[in-house]
Design a protein around this motif. Structure first.
Motif, short mmCIF file in Angstrom:
data_model
loop_
_atom_site.label_atom_id
_atom_site.label_comp_id
_atom_site.label_asym_id
_atom_site.label_seq_id
_atom_site.Cartn_x
_atom_site.Cartn_y
_atom_site.Cartn_z
N SER A 117 0.86 -1.18 0.00
CA SER A 117 0.00 0.00 0.00
C SER A 117 0.90 1.24 0.00
O SER A 117 2.07 1.17 0.39
N GLY A 138 0.93 3.53 2.05
CA GLY A 138 1.39 3.74 3.43
C GLY A 138 2.65 2.98 3.74
O GLY A 138 3.55 3.48 4.42
N GLY A 147 -13.27 -0.94 4.75
CA GLY A 147 -14.06 0.27 4.99
C GLY A 147 -14.13 0.65 6.46
O GLY A 147 -14.51 1.77 6.79
N GLN A 184 -11.54 0.94 8.32
CA GLN A 184 -10.33 1.68 8.66
C GLN A 184 -10.59 3.19 8.56
O GLN A 184 -11.00 3.68 7.51
N ALA A 185 -10.37 3.88 9.65
CA ALA A 185 -10.56 5.34 9.65
C ALA A 185 -9.45 5.99 8.82
O ALA A 185 -8.28 5.61 8.94
N PRO A 186 -9.78 6.97 7.96
CA PRO A 186 -8.74 7.60 7.13
C PRO A 186 -7.81 8.53 7.90
O PRO A 186 -6.66 8.70 7.54
N THR A 187 -8.33 9.16 8.98
CA THR A 187 -7.51 10.12 9.73
C THR A 187 -7.62 9.85 11.22
O THR A 187 -8.53 9.16 11.68
N ASP A 210 -5.79 16.74 12.76
CA ASP A 210 -6.27 15.60 11.98
C ASP A 210 -5.15 15.16 11.03
O ASP A 210 -4.74 15.92 10.15
N PRO A 216 -3.48 11.89 8.57
CA PRO A 216 -3.73 10.58 7.94
C PRO A 216 -3.18 9.45 8.82
O PRO A 216 -2.09 9.58 9.39
N VAL A 217 -3.93 8.37 8.93
CA VAL A 217 -3.54 7.29 9.85
C VAL A 217 -2.17 6.72 9.52
O VAL A 217 -1.44 6.28 10.41
N GLU A 218 -1.79 6.75 8.22
CA GLU A 218 -0.48 6.20 7.88
C GLU A 218 0.67 7.07 8.38
O GLU A 218 1.82 6.64 8.39
N PRO A 223 -9.21 5.02 15.27
CA PRO A 223 -8.38 4.90 14.08
C PRO A 223 -7.32 3.80 14.13
O PRO A 223 -7.00 3.19 13.12
#
Length: 828
Positions: free
Chosen positions: A120, A122, A292, A294-297, A308, A310-312, A329
């Motif tokens: 990915s 990330g 789906g 997985q939280a984006p932020t 805020d 990004p989770v990566e 997250p």
């Protein structure tokens, strides 16, 4: 140890494609093992250490298919010289799945080509960060495979646009009323020219994919679906073209047009492929649902303020805020706040779980009410949700034994079908009625189209994908597709006692008061035991707190190992211990001796309470059965499974618990290192054995069993050693897993019966076996439609698994389990 890698592949359409790609990959330099999955359009590879990707990708392309490669561009901060460029490129290229990496120092950018099914963006950014640089994604090109549906839809629309008028022109000439009018408007050859104009875009534009794939298959002397369709449609097209341009070359009555057959064949097969594409997408719906979650932020506290991010970009150890209604997250530990969190996506249990400081949070769960501040413990692919997704993907790509057999059959089926088509052509040409050439042509083309092995290639993987997805929704993770097939064939289930059938910690089960009020005496007992670290003491204190009792202070605490404890509570001297302790103190326990012996027979530990030297109560402590254990075992017995219990306890205790559970075979006094050998001994009796456990010492037995089943609430080591993971401790989920396995296997068998039965039955019909008796000869258009319908039937049959009702979906509370702590009702 080699490198495990997932490679997405576009263009596969049938079981023979799978065999072709597998053979190509197995012969590629550096590939130690290759397994190709048609439903997932992917190959699972094990590469030798240091193996290069280019030979692998080249092998896929040479076989006529396209590896799925994506491209990402990152803006990199901190690069200053050529050594920075080399460091970043090296860090990326050493990641398994990276095809190429190119750094532009002047623009501060790095462009990465990577296998989208293996990596990915990330993970690529992690590699850049580990090299000592920060980056953010600038743009990302989607993988080639994302356009497959659009490409099929476009080809189908083009084909339909020309085929509908082609069919009307061809059939209209035969209709009463319309036929004479059309013949008056233009002669037969004029209409054939119009048909040629209409069919050519269908043949060579909409049907170009069949020619590309077909030539590749024939070049490798390995015909498959594409070559069958190419030969069949081309035979109809060029036969008709020659009949139009040089009718004198044909015997009388045979210079006829089959242009409409060529167009309809390609259109129907494109329609079938498009419907397959849609249905195959539905088979992996469970994976998309999990992704789906997985939280984006994440709302990260940095430099004293919440941002805020990004989770990566979140790092382990950072502090994250979760507000009411938000999705957690990442995984972590609560630092501040309290709330109720919906963890149904992990456990399948609909009741929210209370969370406070010290509690563990799992990424993807939903915070219901309060605000929480937690410290991140796991990120990226290390989170629980990512591990679940990997487990499901791995199971969906796995090949059970029945699929390996199907692949081998498909490898010889198509060449045999081509020979049958040639034989049919020759027999009709030599022995058929006039015009023999037309009959020979129709039978040969019909055999080629009927023989397409699409349904065979989809029979197992689609059922496995839907079954594993359905299991994931209910908290059952099949780590291997083989387990989903084999679990339903298991003859005997061996269950570890502690932590699997029982809660794994002592609890108060009985409290019989001689004189006085129960809660008041329990508070005194718990106060005395609160100064002890013994597990029995913890059970008594926990029971009192669960009742909401206030514990008075205790003084003068004394513990005598093997006998009991003494303390002064609220001005009273309390002695709590075994019968020998009471006899030593001179306390008369005869009024409760019979009750104590009965409790001991039921595998409970009886203890006496004396207040100021007088008998006050009889207490029983035991490791209670998990809620639903009895009901779960009853369901397994109803499915014809033999049950055995394995325990390290003495035979008397183990036998007593087995009686409560209704288990007749007990393996007692088994040391941890002996568990695997006990499983092996049962296998030697000719049984397929499943082992269910949750501890570190269960790992060897889980690995030894035909199917190892780990309780997901147990240790990571047990989970990693297992084939199946139950994400919650409720054993009714185990019964549901057996039911799902049995239904999935029935679906696979049904798919194969249809796929093979269809081919075996219709190939002779297409060859014209019934013609001498009934006058029936299969039309190539009907053969093409039937072939597409076969694949659609297999996919639809597999998708029915999504509607299977599992017993564990709405677990009830067994009327036979213990009620509130402290009840004197038996746990049975």
């Amino acid at each position: 140890m080699g490198t495990e890698l997932v490679l997405g592949i576009d263009g596969m359409s049938c079981a023979s494609c799978v065999r072709r790609v597998e053979r190509a990959l197995e012969q590629a330099k550096g590939v130690e093992q290759a397994s190709v999955n048609l439903a997932g359009n992917r190959a699972d590879l094990r590469l030798a250490r240091g193996a290069m990707l280019e030979p692998v990708l080249g092998a896929v392309r040479d076989a006529g298919y396209e590896p799925r490669i994506a491209e990402a561009v990152f803006q990199v901060e901190g690069m200053s010289c050529a050594s920075c460029v080399g460091r970043i490129e090296k860090a990326l290229l050493t990641r398994p799945g990276v095809v190429r990496a190119s750094v532009n120092l002047a623009l501060g950018k790095v462009t990465v080509g990577y296998l989208s099914d293996a990596l990915s963006p990330g993970r690529l950014r992690d590699a850049i960060r580990e090299a000592g640089y920060e980056s953010h994604a600038e743009e990302a090109a989607p993988p080639v495979g994302d356009s497959e549906g659009a490409s099929l839809r476009y080809a189908l629309l083009v084909a339909a646009l020309f085929t509908v008028p082609l069919f009307l022109v061809s059939m209209g000439k035969m209709l009463p009323g319309l036929g004479p009018w059309m013949h008056g408007l233009m002669d037969a050859r004029g209409w054939m020219w119009l048909e040629l104009l209409l069919v050519t875009p269908v043949q060579f534009h909409a049907g170009a994919r069949f020619y590309r794939g077909g030539w590749t298959e024939l070049r490798h002397l390995n015909p498959g679906m594409n070559s069958l369709v190419m030969i069949g449609a081309s035979a109809a097209y060029f036969y008709s073209l020659l009949a139009l341009l040089a009718p004198g070359l044909f015997p009388a009555g045979t210079a006829v047009s089959y242009f409409e057959a060529a167009g309809v064949i390609i259109t129907l097969i494109l329609l079938g492929r498009y419907l397959e594409h849609i249905a195959r997408g539905r088979t992996s719906q469970a994976i998309r649902k999990l992704m789906g979650l997985q939280a984006p932020t994440a709302r990260v506290l940095r430099d004293g303020e919440a941002r805020d991010v990004p989770v990566e970009d979140v790092l382990p150890g950072e502090r994250v805020q979760v507000r009411p209604g938000e999705r957690v997250p990442l995984d972590g530990e609560v630092l501040e706040g309290s709330s109720w969190v919906d963890e149904s996506m992990i456990s399948g249990e609909p009741v929210p779980v209370e969370k406070g400081p010290g509690a563990e949070l799992v990424g993807g769960t939903v915070n219901k009410h309060g605000s929480l501040l937690f410290r991140v413990s796991r990120v990226g692919e290390d989170t629980v949700l990512s591990r679940i997704i990997r487990m499901v993907e791995s199971a969906q790509a796995d090949k059970p034994p029945i699929q390996l057999l199907a692949d081998r059959i498909a490898g010889v089926f198509v060449p045999v079908a081509v020979l049958v088509a040639l034989l049919s052509f020759v027999v009709w040409l030599l022995l058929g009625p006039s015009p023999a050439l037309s009959y020979a042509f129709v039978s040969a083309v019909s055999v080629l189209l009927i023989a397409c092995p699409c349904a065979m290639g989809l029979a197992t993987p689609t059922a496995i994908m839907v079954g594993t997805g359905k299991g994931a929704e209910q908290g059952v993770l099949f780590r291997k597709g083989t387990a989903l097939e084999l679990l339903g064939q298991v003859d005997r289930v061996v269950l570890d006692k502690t932590g699997t059938l029982t809660e794994g910690r002592p609890a108060l089960t009985d409290f019989r008061v001689v004189d006085g009020e129960e809660d008041e005496l329990l508070a005194l007992v718990a106060a005395a035991e609160s100064l002890s670290e013994h597990p029995v003491a913890e059970a008594l204190v926990r029971a009192a707190r669960e009742r909401g009792l206030d514990l008075p202070p205790a003084t003068d605490f004394q513990a005598r190992p093997g006998f009991g404890v003494r303390a002064t509570v609220a001005g009273q001297r309390l002695d709590i211990g075994a019968d020998r302790y009471m006899r030593e103190l001179g306390v008369d326990i005869s009024p409760l001796t019979a009750a104590a012996e009965d409790l001991a027979r039921r595998a409970r530990t009886p203890l006496y309470v004396a207040v100021d030297g007088r008998l006050g109560a009889l207490i029983a402590v035991a490791d209670p059965l998990k809620p639903g254990s009895v009901e779960a075992l009853e369901r397994l017995r109803e499915q014809g499974v033999e049950l055995a219990m394995l325990s390290g306890d003495n035979r008397h205790t183990a036998q007593a618990i087995a009686v409560e559970l209704g288990i007749s075979r007990v393996l007692a006094e088994v040391l941890p290192e002996q568990k695997a050998s006990e499983v092996k001994r049962l296998q030697a009796e000719g049984k397929r054995v499943a082992f269910v456990g949750d501890g570190i010492n269960d790992a060897p037995a889980l690995a030894q069993a035909d199917v190892g089943i780990a309780i997901g609430t147990g240790t990571d080591i047990a989970v990693e050693a297992a084939d199946v993971v139950l994400m919650r401790g409720d054993l009714r989920v185990l019964a549901a897993a057996f039911r799902l396995s049995a239904r999935t296997r029935r679906t696979i068998v049904g798919n194969f019966v249809w796929a093979y039965g269809y081919n075996v039955a219709l190939i002779p019909v297409a060859a014209g076996v019934l013609y001498p008796f009934t006058g029936l000869l299969l039309n190539p258009m009907v053969a093409a439609g039937a072939m597409s319908l076969s694949s659609i039937f297999v996919l639809s049959n597999s998708l029915r698994l999504r509607r299977v009702k599992l017993a564990a979906e709405t677990p009830g509370t067994s009327s036979r389990q213990i009620g509130r702590t402290g009840s004197s009702a038996p746990i049975s």
